[in-house]
Design a protein around this motif. Sequence first.
Motif, PDB file in Angstrom:
ATOM      1  N   LEU A 110     -30.779 -11.232 -40.990  1.00 33.41           N
ATOM      2  CA  LEU A 110     -29.853  -9.834 -41.212  1.00 33.41           C
ATOM      3  C   LEU A 110     -29.765  -9.876 -42.811  1.00 33.41           C
ATOM      4  CD1 LEU A 110     -27.273  -9.894 -38.575  1.00 33.41           C
ATOM      5  CD2 LEU A 110     -29.067  -8.120 -38.859  1.00 33.41           C
ATOM      6  N   LEU A 111     -30.205  -9.114 -43.278  1.00 33.22           N
ATOM      7  CA  LEU A 111     -30.180  -8.994 -45.039  1.00 33.22           C
ATOM      8  C   LEU A 111     -28.902  -7.746 -45.101  1.00 33.22           C
ATOM      9  CD1 LEU A 111     -33.985  -8.451 -45.867  1.00 33.22           C
ATOM     10  CD2 LEU A 111     -32.451 -10.569 -45.503  1.00 33.22           C
ATOM     11  N   LYS A 112     -28.185  -8.163 -45.882  1.00 34.02           N
ATOM     12  CA  LYS A 112     -27.131  -7.543 -46.609  1.00 34.02           C
ATOM     13  C   LYS A 112     -27.230  -6.739 -47.740  1.00 34.02           C
ATOM     14  CE  LYS A 112     -23.268  -7.097 -44.998  1.00 34.02           C
ATOM     15  NZ  LYS A 112     -22.859  -6.300 -44.028  1.00 34.02           N
ATOM     16  N   THR A 113     -27.896  -5.405 -47.880  1.00 33.39           N
ATOM     17  CA  THR A 113     -28.007  -4.737 -49.139  1.00 33.39           C
ATOM     18  C   THR A 113     -27.088  -4.293 -49.800  1.00 33.39           C
ATOM     19  OG1 THR A 113     -27.878  -2.611 -48.058  1.00 33.39           O
ATOM     20  CG2 THR A 113     -29.822  -3.862 -47.923  1.00 33.39           C
ATOM     21  N   VAL A 114     -27.246  -4.045 -51.288  1.00 34.91           N
ATOM     22  CA  VAL A 114     -26.168  -3.463 -52.192  1.00 34.91           C
ATOM     23  C   VAL A 114     -25.524  -2.430 -51.522  1.00 34.91           C
ATOM     24  CG1 VAL A 114     -27.131  -4.572 -54.291  1.00 34.91           C
ATOM     25  CG2 VAL A 114     -27.659  -2.494 -53.673  1.00 34.91           C
ATOM     26  N   THR A 115     -25.925  -1.585 -50.720  1.00 34.00           N
ATOM     27  CA  THR A 115     -25.353  -0.385 -50.277  1.00 34.00           C
ATOM     28  C   THR A 115     -24.627  -0.924 -48.869  1.00 34.00           C
ATOM     29  OG1 THR A 115     -27.392   0.121 -49.008  1.00 34.00           O
ATOM     30  CG2 THR A 115     -26.966   1.199 -51.251  1.00 34.00           C
ATOM     31  N   ARG A 116     -24.551  -1.861 -48.700  1.00 35.77           N
ATOM     32  CA  ARG A 116     -23.645  -2.668 -47.504  1.00 35.77           C
ATOM     33  C   ARG A 116     -24.454  -2.405 -46.029  1.00 35.77           C
ATOM     34  NH1 ARG A 116     -17.237  -2.686 -47.949  1.00 35.77           N
ATOM     35  NH2 ARG A 116     -17.098  -3.641 -49.930  1.00 35.77           N
ATOM     36  N   ARG A 117     -25.688  -1.911 -46.196  1.00 41.65           N
ATOM     37  CA  ARG A 117     -26.563  -1.927 -44.826  1.00 41.65           C
ATOM     38  C   ARG A 117     -27.026  -3.206 -44.544  1.00 41.65           C
ATOM     39  NH1 ARG A 117     -31.384   1.571 -45.655  1.00 41.65           N
ATOM     40  NH2 ARG A 117     -31.634   1.421 -43.690  1.00 41.65           N
ATOM     41  N   SER A 118     -27.126  -3.217 -43.289  1.00 37.14           N
ATOM     42  CA  SER A 118     -27.648  -4.797 -42.526  1.00 37.14           C
ATOM     43  C   SER A 118     -28.940  -4.209 -42.038  1.00 37.14           C
ATOM     44  CB  SER A 118     -26.932  -5.235 -41.511  1.00 37.14           C
ATOM     45  OG  SER A 118     -25.669  -5.769 -41.984  1.00 37.14           O
ATOM     46  N   LEU A 119     -30.105  -5.089 -42.134  1.00 32.71           N
ATOM     47  CA  LEU A 119     -31.364  -4.792 -41.961  1.00 32.71           C
ATOM     48  C   LEU A 119     -31.811  -6.109 -41.212  1.00 32.71           C
ATOM     49  CD1 LEU A 119     -32.779  -3.318 -45.376  1.00 32.71           C
ATOM     50  CD2 LEU A 119     -32.299  -2.150 -43.446  1.00 32.71           C
ATOM     51  N   CYS A 120     -32.589  -5.732 -40.074  1.00 30.57           N
ATOM     52  CA  CYS A 120     -32.958  -6.914 -39.495  1.00 30.57           C
ATOM     53  C   CYS A 120     -34.589  -7.388 -39.769  1.00 30.57           C
ATOM     54  CB  CYS A 120     -33.136  -6.546 -37.861  1.00 30.57           C
ATOM     55  SG  CYS A 120     -31.512  -6.569 -36.871  1.00 30.57           S
ATOM     56  N   VAL A 121     -34.992  -8.463 -40.166  1.00 30.79           N
ATOM     57  CA  VAL A 121     -36.375  -8.914 -40.562  1.00 30.79           C
ATOM     58  C   VAL A 121     -36.687 -10.109 -39.797  1.00 30.79           C
ATOM     59  CG1 VAL A 121     -35.852  -7.647 -42.804  1.00 30.79           C
ATOM     60  CG2 VAL A 121     -35.196  -9.926 -42.590  1.00 30.79           C
ATOM     61  N   ARG A 122     -38.008  -9.925 -39.873  1.00 26.84           N
ATOM     62  CA  ARG A 122     -38.646 -10.991 -39.093  1.00 26.84           C
ATOM     63  C   ARG A 122     -38.702 -12.223 -39.935  1.00 26.84           C
ATOM     64  NH1 ARG A 122     -40.782  -9.033 -34.512  1.00 26.84           N
ATOM     65  NH2 ARG A 122     -41.371  -7.079 -34.320  1.00 26.84           N
ATOM     66  N   PRO A 123     -38.383 -13.649 -39.509  1.00 26.31           N
ATOM     67  CA  PRO A 123     -38.511 -14.672 -40.514  1.00 26.31           C
ATOM     68  C   PRO A 123     -39.754 -15.111 -40.727  1.00 26.31           C
ATOM     69  CG  PRO A 123     -37.401 -15.235 -38.338  1.00 26.31           C
ATOM     70  CD  PRO A 123     -37.476 -13.887 -38.348  1.00 26.31           C
ATOM     71  N   SER A 124     -40.647 -14.738 -39.828  1.00 26.74           N
ATOM     72  CA  SER A 124     -42.075 -15.389 -39.990  1.00 26.74           C
ATOM     73  C   SER A 124     -42.810 -14.451 -41.183  1.00 26.74           C
ATOM     74  CB  SER A 124     -42.809 -14.990 -38.813  1.00 26.74           C
ATOM     75  OG  SER A 124     -42.809 -13.741 -38.378  1.00 26.74           O
ATOM     76  N   ALA A 125     -42.441 -13.371 -41.667  1.00 25.47           N
ATOM     77  CA  ALA A 125     -42.818 -12.677 -42.801  1.00 25.47           C
ATOM     78  C   ALA A 125     -42.720 -13.397 -43.964  1.00 25.47           C
ATOM     79  CB  ALA A 125     -42.349 -11.232 -42.919  1.00 25.47           C
ATOM     80  N   VAL A 126     -43.987 -13.311 -44.714  1.00 28.07           N
ATOM     81  CA  VAL A 126     -44.237 -14.074 -46.068  1.00 28.07           C
ATOM     82  C   VAL A 126     -43.228 -13.735 -47.075  1.00 28.07           C
ATOM     83  CG1 VAL A 126     -45.667 -14.536 -48.006  1.00 28.07           C
ATOM     84  CG2 VAL A 126     -46.449 -14.617 -45.523  1.00 28.07           C
TER      85      VAL A 126
END
Length: 99
Positions: free
Chosen positions: A62-78
């Motif tokens: 879960l990435l927390k952005t500067v705008t306080r959004r949470s984004l789900c990303v795959r750990p396998s992506a380079v």
Amino acid sequence: MAAPRLTLAVVVLMLAVVALTEGMRGAGPKRCCSRFNEREVKRDRVVSYTKTSQRCSNPAFLLKTVTRRSLCVRPSAVWVKDLIIYLDAKSVPGKTSNL
């Protein structure tokens, strides 16, 4: 007379077993991901990250952005691996990654 007591004892025992097994399970994961952001996110837009629980069916960050959004990303992506290395090195002043 013995039958009602036996029935009551069985019911109480069953309730105790259910309560014990539910308590051992604990609370479920706070957040799991079912959909993922596939587009690369710029480094300067990400403040922090957390790994989702191992109890989730899909491993994710879960990435927390500067705008306080949470984004789900795959750990396998380079790009995600590179971003995690960058954020880890940034969080420890004076330390550089050897990867």
